[in-house]
Motif scaffolding. Structure first.
Motif, PDB file in Angstrom:
ATOM      1  N   GLN A  11       0.849  -1.184   0.000  1.00 27.18           N
ATOM      2  CA  GLN A  11       0.000   0.000   0.000  1.00 27.18           C
ATOM      3  C   GLN A  11       0.891   1.242   0.000  1.00 27.18           C
ATOM      4  O   GLN A  11       1.629   1.461  -0.939  1.00 27.18           O
ATOM      5  N   ASN A  12       0.846   2.045   1.078  1.00 28.61           N
ATOM      6  CA  ASN A  12       1.650   3.250   1.133  1.00 28.61           C
ATOM      7  C   ASN A  12       3.024   2.961   1.731  1.00 28.61           C
ATOM      8  O   ASN A  12       3.143   2.190   2.673  1.00 28.61           O
TER       9      ASN A  12
ATOM     10  N   SER B  76       6.896   3.708   5.316  1.00 31.53           N
ATOM     11  CA  SER B  76       7.733   4.859   5.028  1.00 31.53           C
ATOM     12  C   SER B  76       9.195   4.509   5.283  1.00 31.53           C
ATOM     13  O   SER B  76       9.533   3.866   6.288  1.00 31.53           O
TER      14      SER B  76
END
Length: 350
Positions: free
Chosen positions: A107-108, A124
């Protein structure tokens, strides 16, 4: 009757953590990135491509003027997952594409980590985790080195390159299981060497090698071209990369095509067709784990025959996508066919 299976192997040489040598040329005239690219393409091959740490070290240590220099890396339009260890000879056919994502991922987040279940997620790159280094140096007893320190992905990459070879690449399910066993007792996720970006080389090289400053890459609109620093006084940032608006003027580095040297010969592939008889007739030869296990046995046999320590052996898939093909059994000959064969043999002898 025993079941026979045909298989085809690709023996593609032996891994060394280096590529062929690029010939670098340093241009002190300051230009924007596009003009520098045009100059390099006219006079040489292109703006510099860097394939690995050895390339980068040669490039940096041969610079006589300490400056920021353009290289050939520029932001593109499409995102792609890469492995931090860029040398493609480290990977057999299809291994750069191996993935073991958890449900609903990725996903992110542009950096990948492995959980204690062996599944991958992304986060991240500024998050901090323990990490796994790969050590391909001769004489080491460890291939996978667990570092129990919390670092960002970029800092983990720098640590692995300084003390070992690189952040770990996971090339197949067998390696995934080995690494999972390494981390399962600790109960914490670890960074692996997989990252997502859209950066591409000017000469269209597929090298995934990156050496960003800590904190990079982050998003700056219009900062689409890459600089490398050669100033040893900036020890923390020495040889690191950052990006800059492409219209800025800097000196730059061109390169000629990589050349073969006695120390770095081009690898040649050999196709070998074999026939095997599995002891267990119920063995599922379509299972990737079974195929990996067979390949490991073949590598061990090659080592026993005196070949170097890391022969690159992989399966060559047929047009139908299969590796193994069952030998067709010929129907028994009729009495008439047997008589005809005997007559033909008699005529040949006469």
């Amino acid at each position: 009757m025993e079941t026979l299976w045909y298989l085809t192997l690709l023996i593609s040489g032996f891994y060394t953590p280096s590529s062929c040598l690029h010939q670098y040329h340093f241009i002190t005239n300051k230009m924007n990135w596009t003009d520098a690219q045009s100059y390099c393409r006219e006079k040489y091959t292109d703006l510099a491509t860097v394939d690995d740490m050895e390339d980068l070290n040669r490039l940096i240590t041969s610079v006589s003027i300490y400056e920021w220099y353009w290289i050939g890396l520029k932001k593109g339009d499409s995102m792609k997952w890469h492995w931090s260890l860029a040398d493609r000879r480290f990977y057999r056919e299809g291994e750069t594409e191996f993935r073991n994502w958890d449900t609903a991922t990725p996903q992110n987040g542009n950096c990948a980590f492995m959980s204690t279940s062996g599944l991958w997620s992304n986060a991240s790159c500024d998050d901090q985790h323990h990490f796994i280094c790969y050590d391909g140096k001769q004489g080491t007893n460890l291939t996978y080195v667990l570092i129990q320190e919390n670092k960002t992905w970029i800092d983990a990459q720098s640590y692995c390159r300084q003390h070992h070879t690189d952040l770990v690449s996971v090339r197949n399910q067998t390696e995934n299981t080995e690494i999972d066993q390494k981390i399962s007792l600790r109960g914490l996720p670890v960074w692996i060497g997989l990252f997502l970006d859209s950066w591409i080389w000017s000469d269209q090289s597929d090298s995934s090698f990156r050496n960003w400053w800590p904190g990079y890459p982050t998003i700056y609109q219009g900062y689409n071209c890459t600089l490398v620093t050669s100033d040893p006084k900036q020890s923390y940032y020495y040889s690191k990369w950052r990006y800059q608006p492409c219209g800025s003027n800097f000196p730059f580095i061109c390169h000629d095509q990589a050349v073969e040297t006695p120390e770095k010969p081009q690898l040649k592939r050999q196709v070998v067709r074999m026939k095997m008889t599995p002891k267990d007739q119920h063995l599922n030869l379509s299972d990737p784990a079974v195929q990996d296990a067979i390949l490991q046995e073949i590598r061990n046999k090659l080592k026993e025959q005196g070949l170097p320590a890391d022969p690159k052996v992989t399966w060559k898939k047929q047009p139908d996508g299969k590796v193994f093909h069952k030998e067709k059994e010929e129907p028994p000959k009729t009495e008439e066919e047997e008589t005809m064969m005997k007559r033909m043999m008699t005529k040949r002898e006469l």
